[in-house]
Design an enzyme around this catalytic site. Sequence first.
Site, PDB file in Angstrom:
ATOM      1  N   HIS A  88       0.842  -1.205   0.000  1.00 12.15           N
ATOM      2  CA  HIS A  88       0.000   0.000   0.000  1.00 12.15           C
ATOM      3  C   HIS A  88       0.876   1.253   0.000  1.00 12.15           C
ATOM      4  CE1 HIS A  88      -3.817   2.091   0.637  1.00 12.15           C
ATOM      5  NE2 HIS A  88      -3.218   2.821   1.560  1.00 12.15           N
ATOM      6  N   GLU A 131      -2.561  -1.405  -5.631  1.00 11.95           N
ATOM      7  CA  GLU A 131      -2.357  -2.567  -4.773  1.00 11.95           C
ATOM      8  C   GLU A 131      -2.654  -3.838  -5.562  1.00 11.95           C
ATOM      9  OE1 GLU A 131      -4.687  -2.243  -1.208  1.00 11.95           O
ATOM     10  OE2 GLU A 131      -4.191  -0.127  -0.998  1.00 11.95           O
TER      11      GLU A 131
END
Length: 190
Positions: free
Chosen positions: A50, A154
């Site tokens: 992330h 992601e």
Amino acid sequence: MRFGSLLHFTGFPGDLSVTVTYMILKHNILAIRMSATPLTKATPVNLAYHGYWNLGGHDSGTILNHTIHIISHSYTPVDDQLIPTGQFAMVKGTPYDFTTRPRQTAVVRDEASGRKMELWTNQPGVQFYTGNMLDSVKGKGGVTYNKYAGLCLETQGFPDAVNHPNNFPSQVVEPGHTYVHVMVFRFTAA
């Protein structure tokens, strides 16, 4: 250059040995390799990176002037709690239609700086986050990050796959097997 860490987690429902390795390769390439091996019993594994990106620089404002191409023909709709419904929907004609190129996962450009980031992965899914929930987060050099200050890509297996076994590939890894997740970022500038 290579650096990494080895972690041990318990209760997933089995214990996991997890390794994350960051590699800086030639020609402005960053590779991230995450692996996980169940130690005691079959365990769902779906690791995600992330990291926030702003190709204009961390203090350049928002990412709203970036262009992005996500190479995908479908997306996973979510419910009101942002949990995937287990279905696939075609991106064609929707705001999620970023398709223009084959083979890569995503390409991000910032025309003002001339920077470009390309992303490849071995995972079937990618979550695109525009930083729309950032609100006065103190960051590098005292800069305050607000809405749209960075974006995240992601790559991962499909979220909530364990609850949608008929539609999503399984993320359960058996002892003796290893989950491997690779991301390769290439950066260039005009």
